[in-house]
Enzyme design. Structure first.
Site, PDB file in Angstrom:
ATOM      1  CG  HIS A  15      -0.537   3.831   4.402  1.00  0.00           C
ATOM      2  ND1 HIS A  15      -1.323   3.715   5.523  1.00  0.00           N
ATOM      3  CD2 HIS A  15      -0.289   2.548   4.004  1.00  0.00           C
ATOM      4  CE1 HIS A  15      -1.539   2.432   5.781  1.00  0.00           C
ATOM      5  NE2 HIS A  15      -0.935   1.699   4.872  1.00  0.00           N
ATOM      6  CB  CYS A  60      -0.961  -0.009   1.177  1.00  0.00           C
ATOM      7  SG  CYS A  60      -0.248  -0.607   2.708  1.00  0.00           S
TER       8      CYS A  60
END
Lengths: 351, 351, 351, 351
Positions: free
Chosen positions: C232, C148
């Site tokens: 993130h 990710c």
């Protein structure tokens, strides 16, 4: 009270959140010394520092970190056992150790409502310790402390019931995450959220105070988990049997003292209930650790348009609501001469 | 309802949290078009995209970002004004604009309890719009929506009061941070904490539902801020005038519909009250945005040992509790023919 | 691209956080239709709405809630399988389904570094799909998307490497809780805390970009979990092979487009990299969902006193970093004619 | 060191977050006694307990709560002044008090880079106190401590620079909310978010260590605010002038001691740098208060593929990074004979 030497104690369920608090409190206790830590077979045989995911913000003392965990159920020599077991395990192990002659001081819910078992808040119903007679397990015995919310709620209701007779209470809780243990609530569910609690938590809040206060009034409880680390807050409406002015109520709460204060038990707070005046208090972040987490903070006392009075209370759930409660219970048992320190080979003395 | 063209609207107090929601909702509204954004002198003359600290998770549309903010009090040509003003400013500006012939649809608390001003929840008391007659300010008018908690609470109490007659309610709230506006609550105070709310919030919760429901029963409210972004949760105990079984109550709640649903107003939810069965719901994080934040979620319906029934409800505080409430109010006014779209030169028609 | 009918797809590991996003995205997808949801034996046979702890803030559509979960490993008829399996299960099931003739589009890490398996970001290395030839598993195939963080990092490094040749990168991440799945990180550990991530996460960040970019420069990664739900963030320092001015770099990033944009794939963002100017952006709460969570936000671009340039980037970890990445991969495979829609009875065509 | 009586001290900027820590620490200090609390005109004349929004989790001692706040700028008799002033106010008041003959020990950034002012970390550059000679303000003087991140960073770089010569450092910070003071960051912005910090914070991190270490290597800093109450974490990559093995580095860090440890200053930690082995540490929630918040925790030490080594460090921002830093500075000044306790009528002795 002066002791010639500290009494050996062990902790069952020592690796969990409450177990860790017990371990920490016993490490520095003037009357008791931590002899053994017990946990499940998964932890047994490992050093405590590895087996426990240490959550407290103080370092785990090195001598504790190295202590080897024993498996719950094994023979223990300490006369005094603190239980932070989950309910199912408590069901099996607490009677086992009691029958072997230990005084088991438990935080588990399993036997709280058993009519032969004291459900004890030392300031409120110290005489309930006499129930140990009925356990027919001499020299062993089993004492319980209430649910973490009830530890604060019954404490606050006690002087009200004594002086004004409580006729009903409506309670809504804001409960901290540490009450769910570890790993407990997933962060994805908890962060920025409120989660309604289980019905069984609500039943404890509705039932346990009645046993402690020896009363029969109805309690309505609604419980919720909030993203707070420590400290259960409760908003409480109380119906009193007669009109009272708030000052009388305030005095009853502030002036409340009990046997732990008279006997100056080591874990006893100076005042069990501290009444604060600011309308934005109590707050978990600021008030939970009052008097080492053993004082319950009460605030926002005001008339209730539906019942009689309303207030907020805050109780530190792992201290006054769990580990500290158990310690205070053990201290009272010792002070009342109900802990035979030569057990498990000897008896719990019931005078 | 079919409109030949969209009616110009402006937002007063457009830079705050509620103002931003109004701006966003008006941007895509089928009946209204956003003509102007007004705010304090500090913001006036600057592009909206600079003046507002945009908090919503969708991007601010570029055409809105470039709109120049006008100062509150300046002449506006839109017949319809939405007010997200703070109470003190509302005190001055709302009558000013009403007297200039605008229909002012306000989220401010200042005039909610004024007997000549509708305190409107369209599903509950649509007929209160008739109060516009008493304002003697034709062609202008002033409509208010209730406090954000009351927006959900009065909605849930409405079918209960109609069918079973409510005699009392005890309410405890868990209120989101966005309710305090921006900058609002400091993060050091909010993170990991519960903060008791102000007494004035509690007074609104105790009083506004009575005006909306045209009732006189006592309400006891205790309000708290929790670290949640959006969505006010309330735990509610209700005393009904007669014994009822829960199924009847559940049907009254689930089956509740009102004029917005009949008229299919653009901002109306399909069902104003959605009853859920899981014991761990409603939760702000999962339920607040139900039906674009306009449906109130009710859960945990159960008997109350002290009053009659108990449940939790969740209302999106900046949508159903503020910006969405104002929009729905304006839509109802238009649908009922109470908004003269040629104002401020023309009148609010009261048929 | 116009399709006469939507291609049936199934999701493996459908109950987890990424599986739920896949299910939601497929529900409204113009090219694919969700035919089946598969999960572990614990969930198999139950309706999806019960088996999955639905975490997304939109309601689970009723038709999905009722779909019965099949057990991973069972025969599936959909030619296209999306895998959100944990690594160990992926190890077993992904080759199994590939060998049965399915095109498996996986988010799992297990086969990413396998030299015969495409590790695909469609804007960066679309030609890697040609590796399907080497899998010798026709008609089946296996495509993976990266970790990710890497989904955003490699995207940002791609135009830099192409235009200026990257010689080194130092990366520090602030990763969201949803990246750990459900239940994932305990709230007691996450709330008000930063938790260093595992070394294996850091190894993925250090290695996967090199395969994607076909490069050999060193990357230093340090990963941390922060109490953020989604998104993130990474702080990135990059050494370029030659001095450049920031404007050139800014243009390279902003101007970056790839095959998904040319082909107008349904899940493709308008711009893969969006460069923002405010020094306090990107922020997970405000920027993660940009362009349906498929655009990576880059900000704070500036000279780096040690390497060459420094910037922050933000990638939505369960969309561009997982479920959306897999969908975009599948769309590219279909657009390039690499998905035989008659499989599992037919072949993956490699032109 | 034995003192016959405690030296009177006052706190400037006493109501803020750092001021409160200073007040609390001075309350129990063995060498200094808190004589006066000063703050802005808004607070002056009010009891400290009212003027300060007390944030610390211990109760404000009653004697402090009743102390009347004096206005900054008024005459003070204490020879020793601690300044927690904001930069602009420090600009005016710190020279004023120095010129009146006080030793001003400041946490403000205003004069840190002034070549005549010591920027002191007692373990690192105790000899910088000699700069007091150059201030030409005898008997008064001004000492500063560094930025809260630098307090930890320069401490960790010190033994590395001494033993291996640092050639560059790349730093990324995760900074706590208390670093922004009160009210500081709005909760709506902070909760569940990461907010890039200001460029000026980054400049301090890039410049201050060079003055403290008397060095000239480049530092690249990227700073971010995270929803953590206390404790700044930094991920640090360091380039050393020669290859070293990690054990040497670990020994240099762990073995580091300085003058505060030799002199056993009251606020000195046993070890300034504590190296931990678990890969998921340090964590703000668990490690920030190590050794009363004065020990910096270093963890995750490993080779860096781009520079030489990489590690995380954690510093308690309001203790080692602010109030504790100032106290330690004052203790060193006293121990070195640089605080004339008869001032403001007497001189700061420079031997």
């Amino acid at each position: 009270m002066e002791l010639t030497e500290r009494i050996p104690a062990a902790v069952l369920g020592a690796t969990g959140v409450v177990g860790q608090q017990l371990v920490r409190l016993l490490h520095d206790h003037p009357w008791f010394s931590l002899e053994a830590v017990a946990a499940s077979s998964r932890s047994a045989g490992r050093p405590y520092g590895e087996a426990a995911e240490w959550m407290l913000d103080r370092d785990l003392p090195p001598d504790l970190a190295e202590k080897i965990v024993v498996e719950g159920g094994e023979e223990l020599s300490a006369p005094l056992l603190f239980s932070a077991l989950a309910s199912e395990t408590a069901s099996e192990l607490e009677p086992l150790y009691r029958d072997r002659g230990h005084l088991v001081v438990s935080n588990a819910s399993r036997f709280r409502m058993d009519p032969r078992v004291p459900l004890l808040i030392p300031e409120v119903n110290p005489e309930s310790l006499e129930l140990l007679r009925d356990q027919d397990s001499s020299p062993g015995g089993l004492i319980t402390n209430p649910n973490c919310v009830v530890a604060g709620l019954a404490l606050a209701l006690s002087p009200l019931h004594r002086e004004f007779t409580v006729e009903a209470a409506v309670v809504t809780t804001f409960q901290a995450l540490s009450g769910a243990g570890y790993p407990g609530v997933p962060s994805l569910a908890a962060l920025g959220n409120v989660i309604p609690h289980t019905r069984s938590e609500e039943e404890k809040i509705e039932q346990e105070p009645l046993k402690i206060l020896d009363a029969g009034f109805p309690i309505s409880a609604s419980a919720h988990r909030v993203p707070v680390a420590d400290g259960h807050l409760a908003s409480v409406s109380v119906k009193l049997s007669r009109p009272t002015d708030l000052e009388e109520v305030a005095e009853a709460l502030s002036g409340f003292r009990g046997e732990p204060q008279e006997r100056r038990l080591p874990t006893a707070p100076e005042r069990p209930l501290v009444l604060v005046g600011d309308y934005d208090r109590p707050q978990p972040l600021r008030d939970a650790t009052r008097d080492r987490g053993m004082a319950v903070t009460v605030g926002r006392l005001r008339p209730d348009p539906v019942l009689s009075i309303r207030f907020d209370l805050l109780v530190h759930n792992t201290l006054r609501g769990a580990a500290g409660a158990a310690l205070l219970n053990a201290e009272l048992a010792l002070a009342r001469g109900l802990l035979d320190t030569t057990a498990p080979d000897a008896a719990v003395e019931v005078p």
